[in-house]
Scaffold this motif. Sequence first.
Motif, PDB file in Angstrom:
ATOM      1  N   TYR A   1      -3.105  -4.722  11.836  1.00 16.67           N
ATOM      2  CA  TYR A   1      -3.116  -4.512  10.383  1.00 16.67           C
ATOM      3  C   TYR A   1      -3.949  -5.613   9.745  1.00 16.67           C
ATOM      4  CZ  TYR A   1      -1.253  -4.205   5.604  1.00 16.67           C
ATOM      5  OH  TYR A   1      -1.107  -4.089   4.234  1.00 16.67           O
ATOM      6  N   GLU A   2      -4.940  -5.219   8.968  1.00 14.45           N
ATOM      7  CA  GLU A   2      -5.806  -6.161   8.255  1.00 14.45           C
ATOM      8  C   GLU A   2      -5.638  -5.918   6.760  1.00 14.45           C
ATOM      9  OE1 GLU A   2      -8.389  -8.235   9.593  1.00 14.45           O
ATOM     10  OE2 GLU A   2      -8.086  -7.725  11.694  1.00 14.45           O
ATOM     11  N   ALA A   3      -5.403  -6.991   6.001  1.00 16.27           N
ATOM     12  CA  ALA A   3      -5.221  -6.846   4.554  1.00 16.27           C
ATOM     13  C   ALA A   3      -5.598  -8.135   3.844  1.00 16.27           C
ATOM     14  CB  ALA A   3      -3.780  -6.485   4.232  1.00 16.27           C
TER      15      ALA A   3
ATOM     16  N   PRO B   1       0.824  -1.211   0.000  1.00 17.31           N
ATOM     17  CA  PRO B   1       0.000   0.000   0.000  1.00 17.31           C
ATOM     18  C   PRO B   1       0.862   1.267   0.000  1.00 17.31           C
ATOM     19  CG  PRO B   1      -0.699  -1.525   1.735  1.00 17.31           C
ATOM     20  CD  PRO B   1       0.583  -2.058   1.168  1.00 17.31           C
TER      21      PRO B   1
ATOM     22  N   ARG C   1      -6.721 -13.461   3.856  1.00 12.18           N
ATOM     23  CA  ARG C   1      -6.859 -12.251   4.653  1.00 12.18           C
ATOM     24  C   ARG C   1      -5.927 -12.409   5.852  1.00 12.18           C
ATOM     25  NH1 ARG C   1     -12.266  -9.045   6.494  1.00 12.18           N
ATOM     26  NH2 ARG C   1     -11.250  -7.661   8.002  1.00 12.18           N
TER      27      ARG C   1
ATOM     28  N   THR D   1      -3.454  -5.608  -0.015  1.00  8.36           N
ATOM     29  CA  THR D   1      -4.484  -4.593  -0.132  1.00  8.36           C
ATOM     30  C   THR D   1      -5.119  -4.428   1.240  1.00  8.36           C
ATOM     31  OG1 THR D   1      -4.942  -5.236  -2.419  1.00  8.36           O
ATOM     32  CG2 THR D   1      -6.630  -3.934  -1.285  1.00  8.36           C
ATOM     33  N   PRO D   2      -4.915  -3.291   1.895  1.00  2.00           N
ATOM     34  CA  PRO D   2      -5.484  -3.109   3.228  1.00  2.00           C
ATOM     35  C   PRO D   2      -7.004  -3.214   3.214  1.00  2.00           C
ATOM     36  CG  PRO D   2      -3.921  -1.362   2.730  1.00  2.00           C
ATOM     37  CD  PRO D   2      -4.150  -2.136   1.466  1.00  2.00           C
ATOM     38  N   VAL D   3      -7.534  -3.797   4.266  1.00  2.00           N
ATOM     39  CA  VAL D   3      -8.985  -3.861   4.448  1.00  2.00           C
ATOM     40  C   VAL D   3      -9.410  -2.503   4.995  1.00  2.00           C
ATOM     41  CG1 VAL D   3     -10.846  -4.943   5.743  1.00  2.00           C
ATOM     42  CG2 VAL D   3      -8.958  -6.344   4.877  1.00  2.00           C
ATOM     43  N   THR D   4     -10.368  -1.913   4.358  1.00  2.00           N
ATOM     44  CA  THR D   4     -10.887  -0.628   4.837  1.00  2.00           C
ATOM     45  C   THR D   4     -12.353  -0.794   5.152  1.00  2.00           C
ATOM     46  OG1 THR D   4     -11.349   0.118   2.584  1.00  2.00           O
ATOM     47  CG2 THR D   4      -9.232   0.756   3.529  1.00  2.00           C
ATOM     48  N   GLU D   5     -12.759  -0.167   6.217  1.00  2.00           N
ATOM     49  CA  GLU D   5     -14.166  -0.195   6.608  1.00  2.00           C
ATOM     50  C   GLU D   5     -14.892   0.883   5.812  1.00  2.00           C
ATOM     51  OE1 GLU D   5     -15.499  -1.682   9.760  1.00  2.00           O
ATOM     52  OE2 GLU D   5     -13.700  -2.804  10.214  1.00  2.00           O
ATOM     53  N   THR D   6     -16.045   0.525   5.288  1.00  2.00           N
ATOM     54  CA  THR D   6     -16.854   1.529   4.583  1.00  2.00           C
ATOM     55  C   THR D   6     -18.158   1.718   5.315  1.00  2.00           C
ATOM     56  OG1 THR D   6     -17.803  -0.172   3.145  1.00  2.00           O
ATOM     57  CG2 THR D   6     -15.849   0.994   2.334  1.00  2.00           C
ATOM     58  N   ASP D   7     -18.673   2.911   5.255  1.00  2.34           N
ATOM     59  CA  ASP D   7     -19.933   3.232   5.905  1.00  2.34           C
ATOM     60  C   ASP D   7     -21.081   2.698   5.053  1.00  2.34           C
ATOM     61  OD1 ASP D   7     -22.182   4.357   7.031  1.00  2.34           O
ATOM     62  OD2 ASP D   7     -21.266   6.324   7.323  1.00  2.34           O
TER      63      ASP D   7
END
Length: 120
Positions: A89-91, A35, A78, A112-118
């Motif tokens: 770190y989550e990816a 990233p 993952r 690819t980092p895990v991203t939280e989405t709303d």
Amino acid sequence: MSTEDTLWEMEEKFWIQGADSARTMTAKGAVFVFPYPVGILRGDQIWREGLVAQRWRTVEFSERCFNQEKDIGVLAYRVSAERDGQPIYEAYCTSSYLNDQGKWQRILHQQTPVTETDPA
């Protein structure tokens, strides 16, 4: 030990052992994709990048996938990894290995980092 077991064991070592250990299991022209801000690294660049050389205290792999075609083995998973003093770190990751005359070598790694989405 099966090829799959061997590659998962190697993958864990990449995360938790030192850079010298990882270097011995990596092909000379390997490509790593990290990233931002690190980006794409190849060959010796991989070992000069400070963030790559740092090891993780613990790692846990989930959503594991494995595929092998002849002398190529691919892992997708993952990861949840932890270092002292840093958030977990989550990816999603992939690593490809080449069996070169009976020795598995990592030739590609991507995160690819895990991203939280709303959800709203």
